[in-house]
Each structure stands twice: as C-alpha cells, then as structure tokens.
Design a protein around this motif. Structure first.
Motif, PDB file in Angstrom:
ATOM      1  N   ILE A  44      -0.528 -11.208 -18.863  1.00  0.00           N
ATOM      2  CA  ILE A  44      -1.285 -11.287 -20.113  1.00  0.00           C
ATOM      3  C   ILE A  44      -2.014 -12.624 -20.187  1.00  0.00           C
ATOM      4  O   ILE A  44      -3.200 -12.684 -20.508  1.00  0.00           O
ATOM      5  N   SER A  45      -1.308 -13.702 -19.854  1.00  0.00           N
ATOM      6  CA  SER A  45      -1.955 -15.008 -19.987  1.00  0.00           C
ATOM      7  C   SER A  45      -3.102 -15.141 -18.994  1.00  0.00           C
ATOM      8  O   SER A  45      -4.139 -15.723 -19.312  1.00  0.00           O
ATOM      9  N   LEU A  97      -5.955 -13.292 -20.307  1.00  0.00           N
ATOM     10  CA  LEU A  97      -6.540 -13.993 -21.455  1.00  0.00           C
ATOM     11  C   LEU A  97      -7.491 -15.087 -20.984  1.00  0.00           C
ATOM     12  O   LEU A  97      -8.581 -15.249 -21.533  1.00  0.00           O
ATOM     13  N   CYS A 133      -8.671 -16.562 -27.256  1.00  0.00           N
ATOM     14  CA  CYS A 133      -7.806 -16.235 -26.117  1.00  0.00           C
ATOM     15  C   CYS A 133      -6.859 -17.381 -25.799  1.00  0.00           C
ATOM     16  O   CYS A 133      -5.680 -17.165 -25.511  1.00  0.00           O
ATOM     17  N   GLU A 161      -3.744 -17.568 -28.038  1.00  0.00           N
ATOM     18  CA  GLU A 161      -2.609 -16.705 -27.688  1.00  0.00           C
ATOM     19  C   GLU A 161      -1.953 -17.143 -26.383  1.00  0.00           C
ATOM     20  O   GLU A 161      -0.750 -16.989 -26.187  1.00  0.00           O
ATOM     21  N   ARG A 162      -2.782 -17.684 -25.490  1.00  0.00           N
ATOM     22  CA  ARG A 162      -2.219 -18.149 -24.227  1.00  0.00           C
ATOM     23  C   ARG A 162      -1.194 -19.264 -24.495  1.00  0.00           C
ATOM     24  O   ARG A 162      -0.176 -19.352 -23.819  1.00  0.00           O
ATOM     25  N   PHE A 172       5.848 -12.718 -30.308  1.00  0.00           N
ATOM     26  CA  PHE A 172       4.600 -12.514 -29.593  1.00  0.00           C
ATOM     27  C   PHE A 172       4.231 -11.032 -29.582  1.00  0.00           C
ATOM     28  O   PHE A 172       3.074 -10.668 -29.815  1.00  0.00           O
ATOM     29  N   PHE A 180       0.659  -9.815 -31.122  1.00  0.00           N
ATOM     30  CA  PHE A 180      -0.389  -9.721 -30.105  1.00  0.00           C
ATOM     31  C   PHE A 180      -1.284  -8.480 -30.222  1.00  0.00           C
ATOM     32  O   PHE A 180      -2.494  -8.602 -30.009  1.00  0.00           O
ATOM     33  N   ARG A 217      -4.148  -9.116 -32.245  1.00  0.00           N
ATOM     34  CA  ARG A 217      -5.069 -10.080 -31.626  1.00  0.00           C
ATOM     35  C   ARG A 217      -5.959  -9.393 -30.588  1.00  0.00           C
ATOM     36  O   ARG A 217      -7.123  -9.746 -30.435  1.00  0.00           O
ATOM     37  N   ILE A 218      -5.384  -8.397 -29.883  1.00  0.00           N
ATOM     38  CA  ILE A 218      -6.228  -7.671 -28.913  1.00  0.00           C
ATOM     39  C   ILE A 218      -7.337  -6.933 -29.659  1.00  0.00           C
ATOM     40  O   ILE A 218      -8.485  -6.918 -29.232  1.00  0.00           O
ATOM     41  N   ARG A 227      -2.550  -4.325 -23.210  1.00  0.00           N
ATOM     42  CA  ARG A 227      -1.672  -3.497 -24.047  1.00  0.00           C
ATOM     43  C   ARG A 227      -0.523  -2.916 -23.235  1.00  0.00           C
ATOM     44  O   ARG A 227       0.614  -2.868 -23.703  1.00  0.00           O
ATOM     45  N   LEU A 249       2.102  -5.467 -22.507  1.00  0.00           N
ATOM     46  CA  LEU A 249       2.907  -5.740 -23.691  1.00  0.00           C
ATOM     47  C   LEU A 249       3.966  -4.657 -23.877  1.00  0.00           C
ATOM     48  O   LEU A 249       5.100  -4.934 -24.265  1.00  0.00           O
TER      49      LEU A 249
END
Lengths: 162, 411
Positions: free
Chosen positions: B128-129, B132, B151, B154-155, B195, B199, B202-203, B286, B289
C-alpha cells in the motif's frame, strides 16, 4: 533611548547588510529537485504535509540547477553518477550549498564496494552531513536548520577570498 | 552563451538503436535525465524526436548501480539481508521477504504461523505504501499536486506502524530467516485497525480527485498502450501485466506465506494504457487492505520465529542463564550458519511484479552467488514500445505509469 528607538518610532529598522543578505538567503533557499535513491523518498516526505519543509522557506524544489541554491544529495552516488553530480553542482549559481543526506552520501554507508562513491565529499564540497539510513524527515529538517545557522554566520569578507 | 543552447547528441554510438532518419539528421536526438524530475530517480532516456513525437526511446541505466549482489556475497546469510532493503527502496519488507524465503528454502527452515501472518500484514502494508508513493509522484508528474500531499499523509501512518514494530521507518530488516525479528508490540493491532478503518475513505478521496477528472483523463486515457502479447513476450509482471489483461499474480498462482487462506481478487484491466495501470493499482490498494484485515483477524498466537537454534538466535532472556544459548548466539553472529551446496529460487509478488532471488550456497556461511530478478528491469524494457508515437509530454505520464524504481533496476 538611542537612535534605534527613535528610528523604530519612525518605522525604520537598522541592520547590517550582511545580516539582511544572510537572512534573505536562509529564508528562500531553493533546493534542487534531485533524488538519487532511498533518501529521496524521505526527502519527498519532508516536503509533504506532515513535515512541511516550506515552513523553512524551502517549498519550491527546482529541477534546474541554474535556479537552485541548495543541493541535497539524497542517496548513494555511483561511479557512473559522480560526473553528472559534479556537473550539476558546477551549473548551480553562487552562492550554493550542499547537504549530504544519509549515510551513503556522507561516507558510503553500508555499500563499501566498487560501485559506490565513499562519500559525496570526494567530488563536491559538503556543508552539512545528515546521518541515518535513511534519515527521518526531522533529521533532514535539522540538517537544513543547521545549514541555516551556518549561512547566518557567513561573513562577506570570507566570501571575498574565494 | 553557447553553453545554454540545446545540445544535440551524436548519433554514432546508437546507430543500431535509432531509425534511419536519425542518421540523415531528419530527426533529433535529445537527452532526458539522469537528473529529471519525472524519471523517478536517475533514469536516462535518449529520445529520437520528430518534432515532439517520440520515434525511438533508448533507456540508459546503471546510474544507481550499487553492487548489492556482489556485496551480499561478502556477508553471512543474516547480515546480507540488510542490503536487500536498499534494493527496491519502496518495498523494503517485500525484498526482505523474498530474501528470507530463499534462505529458508536453502537451509530448509520452518516458519511459525504467527510469523507468516505478520509477514503478510507487513508486506501488504508495504505494498500500500509503495502504491501510495507511486500514485502521489506519478500524479505529480502530470500536474496533480494535491494527490501527492494526500498520499504521503497516509503513507506516514503506515511508516509509523513500521516504526512501532521495528524501530525504523523504511529500512526495517524486520523479517529474518526463520520468522521475524521479535513479536509486535501490543499497540500494533490498534494501529493497524485504525488504518483499516480510515483508509477506504481515503482511497475514495484519491479516486474523486483523479478517476473522473477530465484533466487527468486527457493525460492518461489511450496513452502508452501495451498489448497483451508484448507484455508477455517482454516478461513484464505486476500491475503492468495485469493492466494488459493477463491475470497473473504470484500470490494466487504460486501462493507463499499462507496467501491461499485469504480471500482477495486480482484486479485486471484490458485496455493496457496508463489509465488501466492506474485503475489496477488503485484497486490493488483495496485488495491489499482486505488481506491485511483478514490476516489481522486470523493472527494466531504463538512463537514468531523458528525454534531451530542452528539458524535462529536464542531470545535475549536465555542468554544470561543458558550456556548453550550464549554459544549459539555467539556462533550465529560471528560465523553465521552454513548452508548446503545447492541453489534455490524463490519469488514473491512485489508491488512492481515478480521479485525473485536466486541463491546459491557453497557449504559455507556466505552465499556463493546471489542474483535478484527484479521486476522493474523487465518493466523498463517495455517503455520504448509504449513510448513510440507519443508526445514527449505523454512520455512523462508513461514513465510514471510503469512504476520503475531505479534501485530495483540497477541493483
């Protein structure tokens, strides 16, 4: 009480030219957008919202060396990249400063081998070394603030010799 | 001021790579990089241009050649792992995973369930990171500034989790042969659950800024098309391959670390352009996650590294009371463990594709040969195909969409 207060009452502030110039230089020091490796990601993080390097007048990354004052060498410099880095440094206009960000740029870091320059100070003069692999954004900002202190203490007569 | 004028590159050394029109001077050779804001590092591209149209694009790599493979051969199996973090610096935990899996395969070492689940959680968070950073920077390249700031916000949450478990933000070296370094602290679960909770919204936020944005679509739709055949024949993997309509993901095709227990889908797209690669990666956010959530729900209790003391150092608490533990600890960190004279290949699905490690032991404590099969290297080779016939400005979008990491290419 003296001439300062009298002038201040009139809306005038006195200072030396040196202080004014150095203040100006520290508060609008544009870094060059120049990422090499891992540290570049942390340099980007330092620019982003959480750390926000623009608090120190550095929000404007310039990809062109002609328009930048500060080169942040963010990452390991290979022997192939060395001449490029030197050329970029030469293209920067005076006054210019260099921060070696991270262990690789400072001393080669974990890569003690044939491919990596053992510290970027072999090819360009470095003002501030920032330790860490990679340094946290706070560490980079601390390096920048340290550089600002250095710039504020610069004397014109020292620059004249160069 | 002739220095400031555009310099043309001599065509001689590149004769075999350019069209015939370049030899007569009809087209122009232009240098892009290695210092260029949108080459994502130190990639150098030689462009043959007809006006603004890219006729040929010749990547020149090696500006970040680090000699990692050679350096790893000089270190014991445990110590060499530190180098692996710094290869693909957007995916350090994924690199660790590929490396420790190869070592475990070579010496036939067991890994407890809890360690496997922790590995899955952390590599998915790392994916994910990585995505991002990709989303932020490649959107920045095509002038969508605010996505970058969102981005990286969230990272930071993910990096805080890494710091919580390992004490380091990026180069964690948290996975070790036989398990992980130590158990996660009690705050870990809350941090990850937090998170997971925030998250998805946020997406949606990123997508609201890009997916239906006509300015973004103008820059990405129909640009840099990659056909299914080209993607396969050039060995592209990861989202680049999946965006061209091939459903190939090592987590499904060759499950490792217990990926078969988790319910997730592999996003694919058929259009094969920059937009398709964007959509595939956003959907992967997604899916990753989902995996993190399932792995955290199932996270079993128990040891986090193997009990095999020949390969895994004893816990600190034992060193003070047990002579054997002290000896094992000392031997492991001074001499390392010997590995048999054999060769193994292990591969994981990194955010960029198939990341493989070929490891050859020679009976001693150091690898005889280690080779990294890095996904960015193969993915870069499709860049010239995709760039052909597009404008220079589109090339920026295409480079961004391939998601290359120069540390991964040059090693």
């Amino acid at each position: 009480m003296g001439v300062e207060q009298k002038l201040a009452n009139m809306g005038v502030v006195t200072t030396t030219l040196e202080t004014a110039v150095n203040w100006g230089r520290t508060n609008a020091m544009w870094p060059m957008l120049f990422g090499l490796a891992c540290c570049a990601i942390e340099m980007m993080a330092a620019q982003a919202a959480n750390y926000d390097m623009s608090r120190f007048g550095m929000e404007l990354m310039r990809p062109s060396p002609r328009q930048s004052d500060l080169m942040i060498v963010a990452g390991r410099v290979s022997r192939k990249m060395g001449p490029v880095l030197r050329r970029l440094y030469d293209q920067m206009a005076e006054p210019k400063w260099v921060i070696a960000m991270g262990d690789c740029a400072s001393c080669g870091g974990v890569f003690n081998n044939y491919a990596i320059l053992q510290g970027v100070d072999e090819i360009v003069p470095v003002d501030v070394y920032v330790a860490g692999c990679p340094p946290r954004p706070e560490a980079l900002i601390h390096g920048v603030v340290t550089l600002h202190e250095k710039v504020r203490a610069e004397k014109f007569k020292d620059l004249a010799k160069v | 001021m002739s220095e400031f004028q555009l310099q043309e590159i001599p065509v001689g050394p590149y004769k075999h790579l350019v069209s015939e029109r370049a030899l007569t001077g009809e087209t122009m050779m232009l240098n892009m990089g290695p210092q260029h804001p949108s080459t994502h590092g130190v990639l150098r591209l030689l462009l043959e241009l007809d006006g603004e149209i890219v006729v040929n694009c010749i990547p020149d790599i090696g500006y970040l050649h680090t000699g990692v493979e050679k350096n790893m051969e000089a270190k014991t199996y445990q110590k060499a792992e530190v180098m692996s973090d710094r290869l693909d610096y957007m995916n350090p935990i994924g690199n660790n995973l590929a490396y420790v899996m190869a070592v475990e395969k070579l010496v036939d070492l067991d890994v407890p369930e809890r360690a496997q689940a922790l590995r899955v959680i952390l590599t998915e968070l790392q994916r994910i990171s990585s995505h991002l950073v990709w989303l932020g920077t490649s959107a920045l390249d095509i002038a969508a500034m605010s996505v970058f700031l969102y981005c990286f916000r969230e990272r930071e949450i993910i990096l805080d989790i890494f710091e919580l478990v390992s004490g380091q933000r990026m180069m964690t070296t948290y996975l070790r042969p036989g398990g992980v370094w130590r158990d996660v602290p009690v705050e870990f679960e809350t941090a990850v659950r937090n998170f997971i909770k925030i998250f998805p919204k946020r997406i949606d936020e990123y997508e609201s800024m890009l997916t239906n944005n006509p300015l973004f679509l103008d820059r990405v739709a129909g640009i840099g098309k990659l056909s299914r055949e080209d993607a396969l024949s050039f060995g592209a993997t990861g989202p680049n391959l999946r965006a061209s309509g091939v459903n190939w993901d090592l987590r499904k095709a060759r499950p490792y670390c217990g990926y078969e227990q988790y319910d997730f889908s592999v996003p694919t797209h058929t259009r094969g352009d920059v937009f398709a690669r964007y959509i595939v990666r956003v959907q992967e956010l997604r899916e990753s996650l989902k995996i993190v959530e399932q792995a955290l729900d199932k996270l079993p209790l128990g040891p986090v590294h193997s009990e095999n003391r020949k390969f895994v150092p004893p816990p600190r608490s034992e060193i003070g009371v047990s002579m054997e533990s002290l000896i094992h600890h000392f031997k492991l960190w001074t001499e390392g463990f010997p590995a048999p004279k054999a060769s193994v290949y292990s591969a994981v699905e990194s955010p960029r594709g198939e990341l493989g490690v070929y490891l050859e032991g020679d009976g001693g404590p150091k690898p005889y040969r280690i080779h990294w099969r890095t996904p960015s290297f193969e993915n870069l080779e499709i860049l010239p195909i995709m760039a052909k016939g597009h404008l220079v400005a589109d090339l920026v979008a295409i480079i961004g969409s391939v998601d290359i990491v120069l540390g991964d290419i040059d090693r």
